[in-house]
Design an enzyme around this catalytic site. Structure first.
Site, PDB file in Angstrom:
ATOM      1  N   SER A 309       4.049  -6.358   8.095  1.00 53.84           N
ATOM      2  CA  SER A 309       2.629  -6.198   8.396  1.00 53.84           C
ATOM      3  C   SER A 309       1.788  -6.083   7.125  1.00 53.84           C
ATOM      4  O   SER A 309       1.745  -7.003   6.324  1.00 53.84           O
ATOM      5  CB  SER A 309       2.454  -4.989   9.329  1.00 53.84           C
ATOM      6  OG  SER A 309       1.173  -4.967   9.893  1.00 53.84           O
ATOM      7  N   ASP A 320       1.273 -15.302  -4.078  1.00 47.29           N
ATOM      8  CA  ASP A 320       0.526 -16.563  -4.087  1.00 47.29           C
ATOM      9  C   ASP A 320      -0.459 -16.641  -5.241  1.00 47.29           C
ATOM     10  O   ASP A 320      -0.797 -17.745  -5.702  1.00 47.29           O
ATOM     11  CB  ASP A 320      -0.213 -16.748  -2.753  1.00 47.29           C
ATOM     12  CG  ASP A 320       0.713 -17.169  -1.634  1.00 47.29           C
ATOM     13  OD1 ASP A 320       1.936 -17.244  -1.868  1.00 47.29           O
ATOM     14  OD2 ASP A 320       0.218 -17.423  -0.515  1.00 47.29           O
ATOM     15  N   LYS A 334       5.749  -9.825  10.616  1.00 45.65           N
ATOM     16  CA  LYS A 334       4.745  -9.378  11.590  1.00 45.65           C
ATOM     17  C   LYS A 334       3.375  -9.737  11.027  1.00 45.65           C
ATOM     18  O   LYS A 334       2.869  -9.065  10.140  1.00 45.65           O
ATOM     19  CB  LYS A 334       4.821  -7.884  11.868  1.00 45.65           C
ATOM     20  CG  LYS A 334       3.793  -7.422  12.906  1.00 45.65           C
ATOM     21  CD  LYS A 334       3.820  -5.924  13.113  1.00 45.65           C
ATOM     22  CE  LYS A 334       2.801  -5.498  14.157  1.00 45.65           C
ATOM     23  NZ  LYS A 334       1.394  -5.697  13.706  1.00 45.65           N
TER      24      LYS A 334
END
Length: 404
Positions: A309, A320, A334
């Protein structure tokens, strides 16, 4: 001919209007119990991320539900639960008053019970461990991420919702609860846990010296309301102590408040996208860094299958944007966002309103995040984390050495 057609259209319109009036009474005619059901339906209708509502006519579900006998508040709760079950999505759920209060307390940084964060296993109705809370009775008993909770006090979890399963594991401090737990393809085993009041200290911080280099080690246990403030204070303290690199340990961090994850990402990133959220209309909302990074020193992040999460939002943002190297094993996966909505009498709804995507538009849900360096989990205790016994930690130390 035109006149006859107009009369026919008027009569048909009148019939439709009368059918609507007879089939669904005006809001003022509803009982308080029906009003509760109607408010729950309306909240989901406006906020739920899937506008097909699991490929069903959500208005028809409303009418069928309101035509039932709903004489009591308990009957209203049961009707709402049944209505939500038709969505076949475990994270959207009714929170009865005691459950709603408990959830609000948990995100504030306190937890009572055995210390398990649980979810529903994808593609089944099995209750699955997301992660045990560090230092909790569940963690001390060796319960692991991805373990299946088969029974709670002799009640099969197949008969329980996610919240009733959680409620059965909570209770008075010092009392016992019996769990039947299955790890992978092993035989189920009984684990008897003693409930405790668990203080969630979200941040552990230490200055380590490895190969002559000072490294700030930060373990983040959960994204509670005070996590960002505590982490920021510790980053600054370690920087003042001479840290020239950092290891952020997100292993077995099941998430928590998304906003806390965003605030923590901003402590490491000066620029770039942190996360995209995609709602049911396909609209993409972008959340960015704000030039408030506390350090630009090299960073390695430890993740595993219990990283979930909000932890995945943070890990994805740092990966990234090239800010950190992720080390460990693939994360839980999740990637749905829930918002909380108040209902009358102290109850509430947790409604899935959107999904996450990383800055490179990687969909987290059910897929997780693959680390830059895959290093299998080592069988260690909490006390052994960030020591010579912790192979993932040692890999992070080596990575920071390569970046010096």
């Amino acid at each position: 001919m035109v006149r006859a057609s107009s009369w026919f259209g008027w009569i048909l319109s009148l019939q439709v209007a009368l059918f609507w009036c007879w089939g669904t009474p005006p809001a003022a005619a509803f009982t308080p119990e029906q009003q509760l059901v109607l408010q729950a339906w309306r909240t989901i209708n406006q906020a739920y991320y899937d506008d097909s509502f699991n490929h069903q006519n959500w208005w028809l579900t409303r009418d069928r539900t309101l035509k039932q006998q709903i004489p009591t508040e308990e009957a209203a709760y049961q009707a709402i639960t049944k209505m939500i079950a038709s969505l076949d999505e475990p994270f959207t759920r009714l929170l009865r008053p005691e459950q709603y209060r408990s959830l609000q307390v948990n995100t504030a940084g306190e937890l009572s019970g055995v210390g398990l964060q649980i979810g529903v296993k994808a593609g089944s109705k099995s209750i699955e461990v997301i992660a045990p809370i560090a230092g909790s009775p569940a963690a001390m008993a060796g319960i692991l991420p991805r373990d299946i909770i088969v029974e709670i006090d002799a009640t099969p979890t197949s008969e329980l919702t996610l919240d009733t399963a959680a409620a059965k594991m909570r209770g008075a401090t010092g009392t016992n609860v019996s769990l039947i737990v299955q790890t992978s393809d092993q035989s189920p085993r009984e684990v008897i846990l003693i409930r405790q009041k668990i203080e969630l200290n979200p941040v552990t911080a230490k200055l380590h010296t490895e190969n002559g280099r000072k490294i700030g080690y930060l373990r983040l246990a959960q994204f509670s309301a005070k996590a960002a403030q505590e982490l920021g204070e510790n980053i600054t303290k370690l920087k003042q102590q001479g840290a020239t690199g950092y290891i952020l340990d997100l292993r077995n961090n099941p998430g928590g408040l998304v906003q806390a994850g965003v605030e923590i990402a901003r402590q490491w990133l000066n620029e770039g996208t942190i996360v995209y959220t995609v709602d049911r209309r396909g609209a993409i909302d972008e959340i960015d860094a704000t030039g408030t990074a506390l350090t630009d020193a090299p960073l390695a992040v430890l993740v595993n299958e219990g990283t979930a999460s909000a932890s995945e939002i943070l890990a994805g943002a740092l990966q990234d944007n090239g800010r950190a190297t992720l080390i460990g094993t693939k994360t839980f996966g999740k990637g749905l966002i829930q918002s909380l909505f108040d209902l009358p009498n102290g109850s509430g709804l947790a409604v899935t309103v959107a999904k996450y995507e990383t800055p490179n538009h990687h969909d987290i849900h059910k897929l997780g995040i693959t680390p830059d360096r895959v290093v299998p989990n080592s069988e260690i205790t909490l006390e052994s984390a960030a020591t010579a016994e912790d192979t993932q930690y040692l890999a992070a130390v080596k990575e920071l050495g390569n970046n010096s």
